[in-house]
Design a protein around this motif. Structure first.
Motif, PDB file in Angstrom:
ATOM      1  N   GLU A 196      -1.438  -9.402  -2.572  1.00  0.00           N
ATOM      2  CA  GLU A 196      -2.109  -8.436  -1.759  1.00  0.00           C
ATOM      3  C   GLU A 196      -1.525  -7.149  -1.524  1.00  0.00           C
ATOM      4  O   GLU A 196      -2.204  -6.178  -1.352  1.00  0.00           O
ATOM      5  CB  GLU A 196      -2.549  -9.071  -0.444  1.00  0.00           C
ATOM      6  CG  GLU A 196      -1.367  -9.215   0.707  1.00  0.00           C
ATOM      7  CD  GLU A 196      -0.622 -10.526   0.680  1.00  0.00           C
ATOM      8  OE1 GLU A 196       0.403 -10.527   1.463  1.00  0.00           O
ATOM      9  OE2 GLU A 196      -0.763 -11.081  -0.285  1.00  0.00           O
ATOM     10  N   LEU A 197      -0.107  -7.262  -1.739  1.00  0.00           N
ATOM     11  CA  LEU A 197       0.602  -5.785  -1.544  1.00  0.00           C
ATOM     12  C   LEU A 197       0.526  -5.028  -2.703  1.00  0.00           C
ATOM     13  O   LEU A 197       0.786  -3.964  -2.634  1.00  0.00           O
ATOM     14  CB  LEU A 197       1.991  -6.163  -1.237  1.00  0.00           C
ATOM     15  CG  LEU A 197       2.510  -7.024   0.070  1.00  0.00           C
ATOM     16  CD1 LEU A 197       3.865  -7.284   0.134  1.00  0.00           C
ATOM     17  CD2 LEU A 197       1.881  -6.101   1.147  1.00  0.00           C
ATOM     18  N   VAL A 198      -0.039  -5.552  -3.816  1.00  0.00           N
ATOM     19  CA  VAL A 198      -0.278  -4.699  -4.929  1.00  0.00           C
ATOM     20  C   VAL A 198      -1.119  -3.470  -4.456  1.00  0.00           C
ATOM     21  O   VAL A 198      -1.051  -2.310  -5.196  1.00  0.00           O
ATOM     22  CB  VAL A 198      -0.887  -5.359  -6.356  1.00  0.00           C
ATOM     23  CG1 VAL A 198      -1.272  -4.473  -7.379  1.00  0.00           C
ATOM     24  CG2 VAL A 198       0.178  -6.560  -6.629  1.00  0.00           C
ATOM     25  N   ARG A 199      -2.111  -3.804  -3.771  1.00  0.00           N
ATOM     26  CA  ARG A 199      -3.293  -2.709  -3.650  1.00  0.00           C
ATOM     27  C   ARG A 199      -2.398  -1.496  -3.051  1.00  0.00           C
ATOM     28  O   ARG A 199      -2.987  -0.292  -3.019  1.00  0.00           O
ATOM     29  CB  ARG A 199      -4.268  -2.968  -2.683  1.00  0.00           C
ATOM     30  CG  ARG A 199      -5.008  -4.080  -3.236  1.00  0.00           C
ATOM     31  CD  ARG A 199      -6.102  -4.456  -2.056  1.00  0.00           C
ATOM     32  NE  ARG A 199      -7.351  -5.249  -2.613  1.00  0.00           N
ATOM     33  CZ  ARG A 199      -7.427  -6.401  -2.500  1.00  0.00           C
ATOM     34  NH1 ARG A 199      -6.491  -7.054  -1.451  1.00  0.00           N
ATOM     35  NH2 ARG A 199      -8.165  -7.332  -3.011  1.00  0.00           N
ATOM     36  N   GLU A 200      -1.306  -1.648  -2.538  1.00  0.00           N
ATOM     37  CA  GLU A 200      -0.586  -0.772  -1.768  1.00  0.00           C
ATOM     38  C   GLU A 200       0.121   0.364  -2.589  1.00  0.00           C
ATOM     39  O   GLU A 200       0.290   1.337  -2.327  1.00  0.00           O
ATOM     40  CB  GLU A 200       0.390  -1.042  -0.623  1.00  0.00           C
ATOM     41  CG  GLU A 200      -0.192  -1.994   0.586  1.00  0.00           C
ATOM     42  CD  GLU A 200       0.916  -2.607   1.537  1.00  0.00           C
ATOM     43  OE1 GLU A 200       1.974  -2.021   1.280  1.00  0.00           O
ATOM     44  OE2 GLU A 200       0.350  -3.054   2.346  1.00  0.00           O
ATOM     45  N   TRP A 201       0.805  -0.144  -3.613  1.00  0.00           N
ATOM     46  CA  TRP A 201       1.110   0.712  -4.579  1.00  0.00           C
ATOM     47  C   TRP A 201       0.871   0.817  -5.997  1.00  0.00           C
ATOM     48  O   TRP A 201       0.877   1.772  -6.662  1.00  0.00           O
ATOM     49  CB  TRP A 201       2.785   0.359  -4.923  1.00  0.00           C
ATOM     50  CG  TRP A 201       2.920  -1.394  -5.112  1.00  0.00           C
ATOM     51  CD1 TRP A 201       3.295  -2.217  -4.237  1.00  0.00           C
ATOM     52  CD2 TRP A 201       2.780  -2.040  -6.482  1.00  0.00           C
ATOM     53  NE1 TRP A 201       3.423  -3.477  -4.791  1.00  0.00           N
ATOM     54  CE2 TRP A 201       3.042  -3.260  -6.263  1.00  0.00           C
ATOM     55  CE3 TRP A 201       2.366  -1.645  -7.503  1.00  0.00           C
ATOM     56  CZ2 TRP A 201       3.025  -4.150  -7.236  1.00  0.00           C
ATOM     57  CZ3 TRP A 201       2.288  -2.544  -8.690  1.00  0.00           C
ATOM     58  CH2 TRP A 201       2.537  -3.760  -8.451  1.00  0.00           C
ATOM     59  N   ASP A 202      -0.451   0.303  -6.084  1.00  0.00           N
ATOM     60  CA  ASP A 202      -1.200   0.306  -7.395  1.00  0.00           C
ATOM     61  C   ASP A 202      -2.545   1.511  -7.170  1.00  0.00           C
ATOM     62  O   ASP A 202      -3.745   0.679  -6.938  1.00  0.00           O
ATOM     63  CB  ASP A 202      -1.729  -1.054  -7.987  1.00  0.00           C
ATOM     64  CG  ASP A 202      -2.480  -0.861  -9.285  1.00  0.00           C
ATOM     65  OD1 ASP A 202      -2.390   0.172  -9.766  1.00  0.00           O
ATOM     66  OD2 ASP A 202      -3.289  -1.770  -9.263  1.00  0.00           O
ATOM     67  N   LYS A 203      -2.213   2.571  -7.205  1.00  0.00           N
ATOM     68  CA  LYS A 203      -3.342   3.422  -6.742  1.00  0.00           C
ATOM     69  C   LYS A 203      -4.415   3.608  -7.984  1.00  0.00           C
ATOM     70  O   LYS A 203      -5.512   3.867  -7.512  1.00  0.00           O
ATOM     71  CB  LYS A 203      -2.814   4.850  -6.687  1.00  0.00           C
ATOM     72  CG  LYS A 203      -1.690   4.944  -5.581  1.00  0.00           C
ATOM     73  CD  LYS A 203      -2.025   4.497  -4.233  1.00  0.00           C
ATOM     74  CE  LYS A 203      -0.919   4.521  -3.134  1.00  0.00           C
ATOM     75  NZ  LYS A 203      -1.488   3.768  -1.792  1.00  0.00           N
ATOM     76  N   SER A 204      -4.150   3.136  -9.242  1.00  0.00           N
ATOM     77  CA  SER A 204      -5.158   3.216 -10.216  1.00  0.00           C
ATOM     78  C   SER A 204      -5.992   1.897 -10.222  1.00  0.00           C
ATOM     79  O   SER A 204      -6.898   1.774 -10.971  1.00  0.00           O
ATOM     80  CB  SER A 204      -4.230   3.395 -11.612  1.00  0.00           C
ATOM     81  OG  SER A 204      -3.595   2.238 -11.931  1.00  0.00           O
ATOM     82  N   SER A 205      -5.637   0.914  -9.380  1.00  0.00           N
ATOM     83  CA  SER A 205      -6.372  -0.305  -9.344  1.00  0.00           C
ATOM     84  C   SER A 205      -6.273  -1.067 -10.755  1.00  0.00           C
ATOM     85  O   SER A 205      -7.443  -1.629 -11.082  1.00  0.00           O
ATOM     86  CB  SER A 205      -7.594   0.042  -8.696  1.00  0.00           C
ATOM     87  OG  SER A 205      -7.635   0.349  -7.528  1.00  0.00           O
TER      88      SER A 205
END
Length: 538
Positions: A196-205
């Motif tokens: 779930e933390l990927v959303r915090e650093w993956d701005k390009s989704s």
């Protein structure tokens, strides 16, 4: 790897040393210190030391027998292909520990990477590749990774080659000699934690869809993918086609499970059991996270044992009553501290802000007796109670104006000279509002108001320039959702909030606040919250 280390810490050390630790002393095999970095082998992909028996595995995790059996069934027999797994549940429910100990029991090779420490795509990709390529960063290689990889397309090419090499190596080990003393098959597993933390650093989704599609892209039956997340699979739905992972849910621990967890390895079980009889039930209503409970119980148990001269004493009934009387004044403050709603104070908050806050509190001239409520309620529950009261009292159409960037506090925009007719109309509207009683509201509206008012929970009351997050803002911490829902359930059980039937149009359950304005004001004053600024008066 030092065989005297605990299973979990041993594996964590292996993952970190494989990817980033330059110290050769922490290598897989304990040898004398050497200036040369030690060569890693396929044995570094499995747990070293004595394997864990199944009975020991199950007994290590009270309340997780069904999840352990389900995971072992889905992993299948030795060398059997598997569909990706999606392990999810609340914080501190044993997801990571259980899956790692299962691999220790099965003694199968795996790669573990956490999106908490791997906080961007390049670090995540290189962490996985370093482990598969048996590469350790060291002074000799300039602390560089085996491959520099920033793009998903490059990662696919690199990981395919690395996996083929590992699988061929496992096949050779299987045919010549057994890896680690046991046959482990040709399967290798990739475990990605804290997804779930990927959303915090993956701005390009782009990374999340890529990770879910990795199984279909690689098309290697010898590779198993395991995702671990604190949020449910519903939050990851994508319109891109991929093989949907099989979900495995880890529910919150029940009270009996928590008792078994805390009773393990206690030097004086009877003394600690009497302590749990006092503290476990009230804390269980606030949180079920083992880490939070462990932190609170650690200090409380020291206080509980202060009257004792010998910690090996077996308490009788009279001693239990004396110990309870000594501990009782400390329970309520600990309950307040165990769950705090996160606030977003201004960056320039200093001692002057604290002094200003105290001055504003004095202006209210509210007696402490009136501020205090005669029963315990956590900070989160207080804000939820206020949110429910506002949702019942205020029309839903006014939420955007009451909870805008000014927090409904810019009274200058709404002040106007009232005529006799408008005053009469306002009084009539207030009477009609009282006659109608509290209205109902959906759960989504309650959470939106809760998000707004908690964002200003630490701001001084007279600072109009500081306001709450607007409805629909992005500052909400999704990791708090299980705790917030637990508090809502507790308020419903205590009849502070009533849960009605579903709306025929919306299809979702609706709620209603059952507290009056005096009670809501008392709770608001205990939090130093300006309730009147958010109330619609007609």
């Amino acid at each position: 790897m030092n065989q005297e280390e605990s299973p979990q810490s041993t594996r964590r050390a292996t993952r970190s040393t494989t990817s980033s630790t330059p110290n050769p002393k922490s290598a897989a095999k304990p040898t004398k210190s050497s200036s040369k970095p030690q060569t890693l082998t396929l044995e570094n992909l499995v747990f070293r030391g004595q394997p864990l028996g199944f009975d020991d595995l199950v007994s290590s995790f009270p309340g997780r027998r069904s999840q352990i059996l389900e995971l072992m069934r889905l992993l299948g027999t030795l060398g059997s292909p598997m569909i990706p797994l999606f392990i999810y549940g609340g914080l501190s429910t044993g997801k990571t520990s259980v899956i790692l100990e299962i691999f220790r029991h099965l003694n199968r090779p795996f790669v573990y990477s956490s999106c908490r420490t791997c906080y961007n795509p390049r670090i995540l990709f290189e962490s996985i590749l370093n482990q598969l390529l048996l590469h350790r960063k060291s002074e000799g290689n300039g602390y560089l990774s085996a491959k520099r990889c920033e793009r998903p397309s490059d990662f696919v090419n690199f990981i395919r080659d690395a996996l083929v090499s590992v699988v061929n190596g496992l096949s050779g080990k299987l045919s010549s000699k057994k890896l680690g003393g046991r046959a482990n098959g040709r399967m290798v597993y990739l475990i990605i934690d804290n997804l779930e933390l990927v959303r915090e650093w993956d701005k390009s989704s782009n990374i999340l869809p890529f990770l879910f599609e990795l199984y279909d892209v690689l098309k290697m039956p010898e590779v198993g993918l395991i995702f671990i997340s604190g949020t449910s699979p519903d939050t990851y739905y994508s319109d891109t086609g991929y093989t949907e992972p099989i979900p495995v849910y880890f529910p919150d621990y029940v009270e009996d499970d928590l008792r078994q967890i805390f009773m393990r390895n206690q030097s004086n079980p009877k003394l600690f059991s009497s302590f749990l009889d006092v503290v476990l039930k009230p804390f269980y209503r606030i949180t079920r996270r083992v880490d939070e409970l462990s932190s609170a119980f650690s200090s409380l148990f020291k206080t509980y044992c202060e009257p004792l001269s010998d910690l090996g004493t077996v308490p009788n009934e009279e001693m239990k009553r004396r110990l309870f009387s000594h501990l009782q004044p400390h329970i309520a403050p600990a309950l307040n501290e165990i769950f705090r709603v996160p606030s977003h104070p201004s960056i320039g908050a200093t001692a002057k802000d604290k002094a200003k806050r105290k001055a504003s509190a004095k202006k209210l001239e509210v007696s402490e007796e009136f501020e205090e409520i005669d029963f315990h309620m956590s900070t989160c529950a207080k804000y939820l109670l206020i949110s429910a009261f506002l949702a019942s009292r205020n029309p839903a159409t006014l939420d955007a104006s009451l909870f805008d960037s000014t927090g409904g506090s810019d009274s200058r925009k709404r002040k106007r000279k009232s005529s006799a007719k408008s005053v009469e109309k306002k009084e009539t509207a207030e009477q009609e509002l009282v006659m109608k009683g509290p209205g109902t509201f959906p759960l989504e509206r309650l959470l939106a108001i809760f998000q707004c008012i908690t964002s200003v929970s630490e701001y001084p009351l007279d600072e109009e320039e500081q306001g709450p997050t607007e409805l629909g803002g992005e500052s909400w911490d999704s990791s708090l959702m299980p705790d917030v829902l637990l508090q809502i359930s507790s308020l419903c059980n205590a009849n502070f909030i009533s849960k009605g039937g579903s709306c025929p149009l919306e299809g979702s359950a609706r709620y209603r606040s059952t507290v009056d304005e005096d009670m809501a004001l008392k709770v608001a004053r205990s939090l130093n919250f300006p309730l009147s600024k958010y109330l619609f008066r007609g």
